[in-house]
Scaffold this motif. Sequence first.
Motif, PDB file in Angstrom:
ATOM      1  N   UNK A  62       0.812  -1.224   0.000  1.00 31.17           N
ATOM      2  CA  UNK A  62       0.000   0.000   0.000  1.00 31.17           C
ATOM      3  C   UNK A  62       0.846   1.276   0.000  1.00 31.17           C
ATOM      4  N   UNK A  66       0.874   3.970  -2.999  1.00 33.17           N
ATOM      5  CA  UNK A  66       0.406   5.343  -2.754  1.00 33.17           C
ATOM      6  C   UNK A  66       1.454   6.355  -3.217  1.00 33.17           C
ATOM      7  N   UNK A  76      -5.987   6.603  -9.314  1.00 33.93           N
ATOM      8  CA  UNK A  76      -6.482   5.936  -8.097  1.00 33.93           C
ATOM      9  C   UNK A  76      -5.664   4.686  -7.776  1.00 33.93           C
ATOM     10  N   UNK A  77      -5.483   4.457  -6.495  1.00 36.70           N
ATOM     11  CA  UNK A  77      -4.848   3.231  -6.001  1.00 36.70           C
ATOM     12  C   UNK A  77      -5.950   2.378  -5.377  1.00 36.70           C
ATOM     13  N   UNK A  78      -5.988   1.107  -5.729  1.00 41.14           N
ATOM     14  CA  UNK A  78      -6.920   0.184  -5.080  1.00 41.14           C
ATOM     15  C   UNK A  78      -6.099  -0.903  -4.417  1.00 41.14           C
ATOM     16  N   UNK A  79      -6.441  -1.230  -3.171  1.00 38.85           N
ATOM     17  CA  UNK A  79      -5.756  -2.387  -2.597  1.00 38.85           C
ATOM     18  C   UNK A  79      -6.744  -3.506  -2.314  1.00 38.85           C
ATOM     19  N   UNK A  81      -8.176  -6.659  -0.421  1.00 40.09           N
ATOM     20  CA  UNK A  81      -8.213  -7.008   1.001  1.00 40.09           C
ATOM     21  C   UNK A  81      -8.125  -8.521   1.161  1.00 40.09           C
ATOM     22  N   UNK A 110     -11.600  -7.507  -4.146  1.00 47.85           N
ATOM     23  CA  UNK A 110     -11.807  -6.105  -4.504  1.00 47.85           C
ATOM     24  C   UNK A 110     -13.286  -5.923  -4.831  1.00 47.85           C
ATOM     25  N   UNK A 111     -13.895  -4.912  -4.252  1.00 49.92           N
ATOM     26  CA  UNK A 111     -15.293  -4.611  -4.558  1.00 49.92           C
ATOM     27  C   UNK A 111     -15.453  -4.370  -6.055  1.00 49.92           C
ATOM     28  N   UNK A 114     -14.717  -1.027  -7.925  1.00 49.99           N
ATOM     29  CA  UNK A 114     -13.408  -0.386  -8.091  1.00 49.99           C
ATOM     30  C   UNK A 114     -12.514  -1.031  -9.152  1.00 49.99           C
TER      31      UNK A 114
ATOM     32  N   UNK B  28     -10.239   1.679   0.495  1.00 50.00           N
ATOM     33  CA  UNK B  28     -10.190   0.514  -0.395  1.00 50.00           C
ATOM     34  C   UNK B  28      -9.667   1.021  -1.744  1.00 50.00           C
ATOM     35  N   UNK B  29     -10.389   1.991  -2.313  1.00 53.28           N
ATOM     36  CA  UNK B  29      -9.800   2.809  -3.375  1.00 53.28           C
ATOM     37  C   UNK B  29      -9.279   4.082  -2.714  1.00 53.28           C
ATOM     38  N   UNK B  30      -8.072   4.513  -3.082  1.00 58.30           N
ATOM     39  CA  UNK B  30      -7.431   5.644  -2.412  1.00 58.30           C
ATOM     40  C   UNK B  30      -7.299   6.814  -3.382  1.00 58.30           C
ATOM     41  N   UNK B  32      -5.350   9.735  -4.044  1.00 56.43           N
ATOM     42  CA  UNK B  32      -4.049  10.216  -3.570  1.00 56.43           C
ATOM     43  C   UNK B  32      -3.992  11.751  -3.550  1.00 56.43           C
ATOM     44  N   UNK B  62      -1.902   2.967   6.341  1.00 55.38           N
ATOM     45  CA  UNK B  62      -0.565   2.998   5.729  1.00 55.38           C
ATOM     46  C   UNK B  62      -0.450   4.044   4.617  1.00 55.38           C
ATOM     47  N   UNK B  67       1.789   9.178   2.657  1.00 49.53           N
ATOM     48  CA  UNK B  67       1.656  10.477   1.987  1.00 49.53           C
ATOM     49  C   UNK B  67       1.871  11.618   2.987  1.00 49.53           C
TER      50      UNK B  67
END
Lengths: 191, 191
Positions: A62, A66, A76-79, A81, A110-111, A114, B28-30, B32, B62, B67
């Motif tokens: 993560x 980021x 966008x960043x998706x992680x 779970x 992932x939902x 997203x 979950x989606x970030x 930034x 995290x 950031x």
Amino acid sequence: MDLLKRRIIEDGTELGTEVVKVDSFLNHQLDIGLFMAIGKEISRRFGHLGINKILTIESSGIGIAAITALYFDLVPVVFAKKTQPNTMTEDFYGAEVKSFTKGTVSVARVSKQYLNPEDRVLIIDDFLAHGEAAMGLCSLVEQAGGTVCGIAAVIEKEFQGGSKKLRDAGYYVDSLAVITAIRDGQITFKD
Amino acid sequence: MDLLKRRIIEDGTELGTEVVKVDSFLNHQLDIGLFMAIGKEISRRFGHLGINKILTIESSGIGIAAITALYFDLVPVVFAKKTQPNTMTEDFYGAEVKSFTKGTVSVARVSKQYLNPEDRVLIIDDFLAHGEAAMGLCSLVEQAGGTVCGIAAVIEKEFQGGSKKLRDAGYYVDSLAVITAIRDGQITFKD
């Protein structure tokens, strides 16, 4: 990436012949200045691919993802779970992932909101070993009809076969530091 | 922080009266770009405290912590782990943490190497609810002889009592968006 290789040699610890521990700068304590250099280098290698989303998996990916997004126009960043929180109420894409480090099997989720067919995804992780996590993340993207543009690992343990498996499956893989062997307390890099 | 409150209203989802789901931009989606605004605001509120380390807990803290470190002269970020990986071979500080969202109790762990008496620590998390995670992180810092300079939460659910508990224990707490109630599909903020 020489800066990273030097850091692994200086601050990494070998545990037997399979594991290199980089807790002091990569996946427990995070050196954000180094993460910026990593993000910049990932952008140099993958920046031409029209990437519009970064996908990683909790937890160690993560922070890297980021910071790397800073060098990809803040996509966008998706992680994914590894457990299903009670706030994840809607449908999700899932893929089984085995962790050799933790000795567990989990489902990366992932939902469905997203990941989409328009996504051109860069997959990022701290380590590429047997390739299980990356393969699972590719599956999530493809279940959504999206495109995996590339897989970037910070440290690859080439001798564990993950990059070969992913390339054989047609994916573009590039790792910033490629370890070919860990033997007698010595880490050997490719090149 | 108005930008954040607007975002919670526009993109957050209420689940009953206890939970607000902010999966689309925070955990979950970030987003930034938003994280940069959050980091800058945390720096405005905590930047005068001589902080030399940021501590958070996996997983949702995290990205925010990484950031935010950009606005704190790239101080090291440490994240507490909820499971013990087989690479964590040395001694660690541990504190029990109950998650009301996940319905679990876990032990937050940080290797003794990464918390020290010289540390002036800012604790960061995505949510402050019952205060269990933050209280556990404070304990880790203090077990190491370090100083907790402050606790920054992105979203606080004030009605769940965490901030009061932490302030009663003497900690400096400041949250960027403070929710006083979630009722009839309506989120009410302080001020």
